[in-house]
Design an enzyme around this catalytic site. Sequence first.
Site, PDB file in Angstrom:
ATOM      1  CE  LYS A 138      16.545  68.235  31.829  1.00  9.52           C
ATOM      2  NZ  LYS A 138      16.413  69.648  31.456  1.00  9.52           N
ATOM      3  CG  PHE A 156      12.697  66.018  25.267  1.00  9.58           C
ATOM      4  CD1 PHE A 156      12.180  66.968  24.415  1.00  9.58           C
ATOM      5  CD2 PHE A 156      13.602  66.417  26.234  1.00  9.58           C
ATOM      6  CE1 PHE A 156      12.551  68.307  24.520  1.00  9.58           C
ATOM      7  CE2 PHE A 156      13.977  67.753  26.360  1.00  9.58           C
ATOM      8  CZ  PHE A 156      13.449  68.699  25.501  1.00  9.58           C
ATOM      9  CG  ASP A 177      19.355  61.737  27.090  1.00 12.00           C
ATOM     10  OD1 ASP A 177      19.634  62.159  28.228  1.00 12.00           O
ATOM     11  OD2 ASP A 177      18.841  62.451  26.210  1.00 12.00           O
TER      12      ASP A 177
END
Length: 408
Positions: free
Chosen positions: A262, A148, A233
Amino acid sequence: MTAPARTDRGSEELIRAEEPVLAHNYHPLPVVVARAEGAWVEDVEGRRYLDMLAGYSALNFGHRHPALIEAAHRQLDRLTLTSRAFHNDRLAGFAERLAALTGTDMVLPMNTGAEAVESGIKVARKWAYDVKGVPADRATIVVAADNFHGRTTTIVSFSTDETARSGFGPFTPGFRIVPYNDLAALEAAVDETTAAVLIEPIQGEAGVLIPDDGYLAGVRELTRRKGCLFVADEIQSGLGRTGHTLAVQHEAVVPDVVLLGKALGGGIVPVSAVVGSREVLGVLHPGEHGSTFGGNPLAAAVGTAVVELLETGAFQRRAAELGTVLREGLATLVGKGVVGFRARGLWAGVDVDPALGSGREISERLMREGILVKDTHGSTIRLAPPLTVTAEELAGALGTLEKVLTSS
């Protein structure tokens, strides 16, 4: 908590009001949050919930951390946006400190996590053409199944989640998908056209899947030997979540490029960044990539405050110490409705006996008991509380999980 903005409408009415005006691209739990502080949120009726999701790690430092709110307020009174057409007085300091924190040379500031991934892909391809000498338009990037990395058109092109992909083609070419945690498959997929291997050190949306010891070090060795980049990531796994600043540090691995987002915005503004070596990020030249809001003064001010919190190491240590509490607590639930779990730091994927309900159903039952979590898929739920959570709060949440599972 400060008082919420006044509304005369309750949760049910507000939820109904969203139906005709909001695109249905989310299926949120039926709770309407009006205010929050630390690890706790409160709905419009005044009911409190322990937040065990933390905005998918965007709220690593809790809701409205005083140092981050203060930094935002100070900057709001001075300057919020210039665009990158001009310099601003906050960006250089932010970039210097973020590079030092992550042990890298250069920073490419962006906004969202998906934007950081897209930027990382562009940088890897440019490096492949300018430095490695891959023929034009032939660069490939190897990714892992069940990944993801976001939901842009290019990113869903290499997703294996049909919900994310179906109906959004034609897809962007240039990606090869291999099983996660499989070095032999990865080696077979890398060739002279490979620009980079792009992976999550821990696969969050897949259920907090943690690779075998040595996998990340193996990816690093393989990419060096094959002459391609290792792009990690760390948008969900980074910035203290797993007990280190970066999850790759559990194996003392240094990728060529790290993608951050984030938590970098402290739960206040969207902030992301691509950080890496000068050899790689140095391939970009004026006009080849950009972002109007990337590196804006408000984002840089909040991002600098986030880095300051992490520079002490206190949050990383806290995540590691409380991670032991989380793992030990989950271990006691195996056989009591939990069939398995994976945890690192304050991050866990918990597999619930499917006979007791789906992950969504378990999340709804926990919500009714004052605990907010979210499912990933099937009967798996994720736990990712703010790093400010206490051991007592963790124990209470696990006790509630046991109650929900054993009374189902």
